[in-house]
Design a protein around this motif. Structure first.
Motif, PDB file in Angstrom:
ATOM      1  N   ALA A 187      93.429 -24.850  70.422  1.00 21.87           N
ATOM      2  CA  ALA A 187      92.608 -25.059  69.223  1.00 21.87           C
ATOM      3  C   ALA A 187      91.308 -25.782  69.579  1.00 21.87           C
ATOM      4  CB  ALA A 187      93.394 -25.829  68.164  1.00 21.87           C
ATOM      5  N   ALA A 188      91.392 -26.792  70.419  1.00 21.62           N
ATOM      6  CA  ALA A 188      90.193 -27.531  70.826  1.00 21.62           C
ATOM      7  C   ALA A 188      89.242 -26.638  71.622  1.00 21.62           C
ATOM      8  CB  ALA A 188      90.578 -28.758  71.651  1.00 21.62           C
ATOM      9  N   ALA A 189      89.771 -25.702  72.376  1.00 23.77           N
ATOM     10  CA  ALA A 189      88.943 -24.814  73.195  1.00 23.77           C
ATOM     11  C   ALA A 189      88.210 -23.766  72.356  1.00 23.77           C
ATOM     12  CB  ALA A 189      89.808 -24.117  74.245  1.00 23.77           C
ATOM     13  N   TRP A 200      84.218 -20.882  67.141  1.00 27.54           N
ATOM     14  CA  TRP A 200      84.781 -19.587  66.748  1.00 27.54           C
ATOM     15  C   TRP A 200      85.413 -19.711  65.367  1.00 27.54           C
ATOM     16  CZ3 TRP A 200      84.692 -15.053  69.588  1.00 27.54           C
ATOM     17  CH2 TRP A 200      84.198 -15.160  70.886  1.00 27.54           C
ATOM     18  N   SER A 201      85.399 -18.623  64.628  1.00 29.11           N
ATOM     19  CA  SER A 201      86.100 -18.575  63.348  1.00 29.11           C
ATOM     20  C   SER A 201      87.525 -18.115  63.627  1.00 29.11           C
ATOM     21  CB  SER A 201      85.385 -17.592  62.412  1.00 29.11           C
ATOM     22  OG  SER A 201      86.108 -17.457  61.227  1.00 29.11           O
ATOM     23  N   TRP A 202      88.515 -18.976  63.285  1.00 29.16           N
ATOM     24  CA  TRP A 202      89.901 -18.635  63.576  1.00 29.16           C
ATOM     25  C   TRP A 202      90.838 -19.250  62.556  1.00 29.16           C
ATOM     26  CZ3 TRP A 202      93.245 -22.671  64.713  1.00 29.16           C
ATOM     27  CH2 TRP A 202      92.638 -23.884  65.095  1.00 29.16           C
ATOM     28  N   THR A 203      92.033 -18.690  62.488  1.00 27.27           N
ATOM     29  CA  THR A 203      93.078 -19.207  61.623  1.00 27.27           C
ATOM     30  C   THR A 203      94.376 -19.261  62.411  1.00 27.27           C
ATOM     31  OG1 THR A 203      93.559 -17.000  60.780  1.00 27.27           O
ATOM     32  CG2 THR A 203      92.061 -18.353  59.476  1.00 27.27           C
ATOM     33  N   GLN A 204      95.205 -20.229  62.059  1.00 24.71           N
ATOM     34  CA  GLN A 204      96.533 -20.306  62.654  1.00 24.71           C
ATOM     35  C   GLN A 204      97.520 -19.682  61.689  1.00 24.71           C
ATOM     36  OE1 GLN A 204      98.440 -24.091  62.892  1.00 24.71           O
ATOM     37  NE2 GLN A 204     100.108 -23.289  64.139  1.00 24.71           N
ATOM     38  N   VAL A 260      91.655 -14.928  65.984  1.00 22.68           N
ATOM     39  CA  VAL A 260      90.222 -15.150  66.115  1.00 22.68           C
ATOM     40  C   VAL A 260      89.516 -13.958  65.474  1.00 22.68           C
ATOM     41  CG1 VAL A 260      88.304 -15.492  67.724  1.00 22.68           C
ATOM     42  CG2 VAL A 260      90.566 -16.438  68.252  1.00 22.68           C
ATOM     43  N   ALA A 261      88.694 -14.245  64.471  1.00 19.51           N
ATOM     44  CA  ALA A 261      87.996 -13.176  63.760  1.00 19.51           C
ATOM     45  C   ALA A 261      86.929 -12.551  64.652  1.00 19.51           C
ATOM     46  CB  ALA A 261      87.358 -13.731  62.483  1.00 19.51           C
ATOM     47  N   ASP A 262      86.875 -11.233  64.638  1.00 24.01           N
ATOM     48  CA  ASP A 262      85.850 -10.511  65.372  1.00 24.01           C
ATOM     49  C   ASP A 262      85.614  -9.194  64.658  1.00 24.01           C
ATOM     50  OD1 ASP A 262      84.146 -10.270  67.856  1.00 24.01           O
ATOM     51  OD2 ASP A 262      85.326  -8.429  67.999  1.00 24.01           O
ATOM     52  N   GLN A 263      84.354  -8.784  64.531  1.00 24.36           N
ATOM     53  CA  GLN A 263      84.034  -7.560  63.808  1.00 24.36           C
ATOM     54  C   GLN A 263      84.451  -6.310  64.566  1.00 24.36           C
ATOM     55  OE1 GLN A 263      79.848  -7.969  62.986  1.00 24.36           O
ATOM     56  NE2 GLN A 263      80.234  -9.104  61.105  1.00 24.36           N
TER      57      GLN A 263
END
Length: 173
Positions: free
Chosen positions: A54-56, A60-64, A80-83
């Motif tokens: 998480a710290a790394a 980035w836009s991310w959700t657990q 990790v969100a990516d288009q």
């Protein structure tokens, strides 16, 4: 259309800079081995703790989320969100078998396009435990033709595997 690697390579650079170890599996592994012609998402497995991963991921836009419904038993999953292609970080990858929880370490077997690719042996077992027989069969066939890694086979045989899967691994020794 060519496969875009920009996002996953950028994320990997950030993970590397934070000392996070990982290996790509799933459809990315199948694609790198020439067993499929499409990557649906990037599955990056890691044995590192959630807090470190998480710290790394700063910036980035991310959700657990949970590691998924049964049979999944991983410690965590980070999306990790990516288009272009989503990236999932799977922490301490594990899957239930009828005999217990099978731990599937994030071992890299080779590098493809600068991406550390996961072990075909581990992903053959994972797909079999997930009841994704066509993908498991593709990887077992690949391993029969390309000399399975004996150390990884021994590691997997120490896990609580169903008899049919243990037999498949023993046939590769």
């Amino acid at each position: 259309m060519a496969l875009s690697l920009d996002s996953v390579q950028l994320l990997m650079k950030q993970l590397d800079g934070s000392g996070i170890s990982y290996a790509s599996g799933g459809s990315g592994l199948l694609y790198s081995l020439g067993l499929t012609n499409q990557v649906h998402d990037w599955d990056l497995t890691t044995d590192d703790p959630y807090e470190d991963v998480a710290a790394a991921l700063h910036g980035w836009s991310w959700t657990q989320s949970s590691s998924g419904d049964h049979p999944f038993a991983s410690s965590y999953r980070i999306h990790v969100a990516d288009q272009r292609l989503p990236i999932d970080m799977i922490g301490q990858f594990a899957i239930h078998s009828q005999y217990g929880i099978c731990r599937l370490p994030a071992l890299s077997s080779f590098e493809w396009q600068g991406i550390p690719m996961g072990s075909p042996e581990i992903w053959a077992v994972a797909y079999a435990l997930m009841n994704r027989k066509p993908k498991a069969d593709m990887l077992f066939s690949y391993l029969q033709q390309h000399n399975a890694n004996q150390d990884i086979l021994q590691l997997l045989l120490a896990e609580p595997l169903p008899d049919f899967l243990r037999s498949k691994l023993l046939s590769l020794i």
